[in-house]
Design an enzyme around this catalytic site. Structure first.
Site, mmCIF file in Angstrom:
data_model
loop_
_atom_site.group_PDB
_atom_site.id
_atom_site.type_symbol
_atom_site.label_atom_id
_atom_site.label_comp_id
_atom_site.label_asym_id
_atom_site.label_seq_id
_atom_site.Cartn_x
_atom_site.Cartn_y
_atom_site.Cartn_z
ATOM 1 N NE ARG A 55 26.595 20.181 7.780
ATOM 2 C CZ ARG A 55 26.387 18.956 7.335
ATOM 3 N NH1 ARG A 55 27.319 18.268 6.401
ATOM 4 N NH2 ARG A 55 25.180 18.390 7.612
ATOM 5 C CE LYS A 79 26.222 18.910 12.928
ATOM 6 N NZ LYS A 79 25.135 19.854 12.687
ATOM 7 C CG HIS A 95 25.403 27.141 7.585
ATOM 8 N ND1 HIS A 95 25.603 25.764 7.629
ATOM 9 C CD2 HIS A 95 26.521 27.556 8.532
ATOM 10 C CE1 HIS A 95 26.532 25.351 8.380
ATOM 11 N NE2 HIS A 95 27.035 26.448 8.915
ATOM 12 N NE ARG A 139 23.952 22.725 4.707
ATOM 13 C CZ ARG A 139 24.317 21.565 4.358
ATOM 14 N NH1 ARG A 139 25.150 21.082 3.407
ATOM 15 N NH2 ARG A 139 23.739 20.712 5.232
ATOM 16 C CG HIS A 196 20.309 17.453 6.466
ATOM 17 N ND1 HIS A 196 19.277 18.305 5.907
ATOM 18 C CD2 HIS A 196 21.345 18.652 6.809
ATOM 19 C CE1 HIS A 196 19.332 19.549 5.946
ATOM 20 N NE2 HIS A 196 20.680 19.677 6.272
ATOM 21 C CE1 TYR A 244 17.618 4.998 1.851
ATOM 22 C CE2 TYR A 244 17.578 7.346 2.801
ATOM 23 C CZ TYR A 244 16.844 5.997 2.264
ATOM 24 O OH TYR A 244 15.773 6.228 2.136
#
Length: 425
Positions: free
Chosen positions: A261, A288, A351, A354, A377, A387
């Site tokens: 980001r 984030k 952005h 991405r 994400h 994960y």
């Protein structure tokens, strides 16, 4: 739209008062009024009391503001002279022009004085903010929303007394200015504060829950991105030929290579990089999703960083700001460079790098889970959410190098040979 209008104190009378007239007004069998200017008047009661009043209309209804009781010098703490009454009248009219009901504001102020410091919406909201671990940019945005969209209207109210119409009236002010996303975000933040107040025993209701569907919904805006291979090549050639500041050029070169980001890129610190291991570990506090994120570095990315190191390597930030090396570059630096290169807001955004990578890598056959993990994400299901930050790391290392090689081919306008940059390569 709120309808507001100040009424004349006495129809047909346009005569300002003076101190002798007010002082010498004598009581009669029935209450009577002595009109001043700007809708202010003195109400003289049979018991001798002299009260300052102002008539006005708010939201289609006639209302009266009680300003206070007349007094002559020397003043007591509660009584008001003619001059002071005129000042309060002017202040009330200013409130009306701002869409504020003077009588309602007076009631709120009186209630606020009875509160302890921790009972108002603003006090509890600030308490809630202090307990959050927001990224700096997120916190700044949250504070701005509270200060502009919520505190001026419901900040001093007892949080337990705020009802859905009170919150909606505050949010409507932001909505009326066309700031639909800000109004929605303000409602979300208010809901978090109300739920925190419920959990801490200072409220019993979350009025934001009753406002579902009450605000206009903003149209979803997709961040501009270039995904066509030929146009990607043109963008990369423009980046490599850009004649701006060297630090900016390096940031522009790394943006498509790292897939992070814009805020994560500009806040990058040298201490987070291991160039020998070709790895960038972004601390959880900066992410984030509040999880440490590993970014495998391609050979091309390492080359850019080693080239930049002699210039900023002694600084904290990889991309220091021009106004002070102890701060990161401005959030508009990369965006402004894109605009100077001729790319409009509808064509490319910060952005957008991405989205560019995600679109092309999916089409090249790389696994969705590896791409999503590299983009950091949020995972939508419990299995994926398990994960850790190193998940798919060997696959991601291979993918990031293949992606960098693919960008080189596009930049040099060479022919892309099918399969050369996919998962099986």
């Amino acid at each position: 739209m709120v309808s507001i209008m100040v009424l004349s104190a006495l129809d047909g009378i346009d005569m300002a008062l003076n101190d002798p007239k007010v002082k010498n007004a004598v009581p009669k069998a029935k209450p009577y009024k002595l009109a001043d200017k700007d809708a202010l008047y003195l109400l003289v009661n049979p018991n001798g009391s002299k009260l300052w009043r102002m008539n006005y209309r708010y939201a289609g209804k006639q209302k009266t503001l009680a300003i206070g009781e007349y007094s002559t010098p020397p003043l007591t703490q509660v009584r008001i002279t003619l001059a002071q009454a005129r000042i309060k009248c002017v202040e009330a009219q200013a409130q009306l022009r701002e869409g504020v009901d003077p009588s309602g504001a007076k009631v709120q102020a009186r209630a606020a004085k009875k509160l302890t410091a921790g009972d108002s919406f603003e006090a509890i909201a600030r308490e809630w903010l202090e307990k959050q671990h927001h990224a700096p940019a997120t916190r700044t945005k949250a504070v701005w929303i509270f200060d502009k969209a919520l505190f001026p209207w419901i900040g001093r109210m007892p949080i337990s007394a705020i009802k859905a119409p009170d919150l909606l009236a505050a949010l409507r002010r932001t909505e009326a200015r066309g700031k639909l996303e800000t109004a929605q975000r303000a409602k979300q933040y208010a809901g978090l504060v109300f739920r925190y107040a419920i959990a801490t025993g200072r409220a019993t209701d979350d009025p934001s829950a009753a406002l579902r569907g009450a605000l206009a919904t903003p149209k979803t805006k997709h961040r501009a991105s270039i995904t066509d291979p030929k146009q990607i090549g043109g963008l990369l050639r423009a980046v490599h030929g850009y004649s701006g500041a060297f630090v900016t050029v390096c940031a522009l070169k790394l943006a498509p290579l790292l897939m992070v980001r814009p805020g994560e890129l500009r806040h990058a610190e040298w201490s987070e990089f291991d160039l020998d291991a070709a790895e960038w570990r972004i601390p959880a506090a900066k992410m984030k999703m509040k999880t440490t994120h590993i970014v495998p570095l391609s050979a091309q990315a390492v080359d850019v960083l080693r080239e930049l190191s002699p210039l900023t390597g002694e600084d904290r930030f990889v991309f220091p700001g021009i106004r002070g090396r102890g701060r990161p570059m401005s959030e508009n630096t990369v965006l402004a460079a894109l605009r100077r290169m001729g790319y409009s807001g509808e064509e490319m955004s910060g952005h957008g790098f991405r989205s560019m990578a995600s679109t092309r890598l999916h089409e090249m056959g790389w696994p969705h889970d590896a791409i999503e993990r590299q983009l950091a994400h949020a995972e939508r299901n419990k299995v994926s959410a398990a994960y850790n930050y190193a998940e798919y790391l060997p696959e991601r290392r291979k993918m990031m190098q293949a992606w960098a090689d693919y960008l080189d081919v596009l930049r040099d306008d060479r022919k892309v040979i099918a399969g050369n940059f996919g998962r099986a390569a």
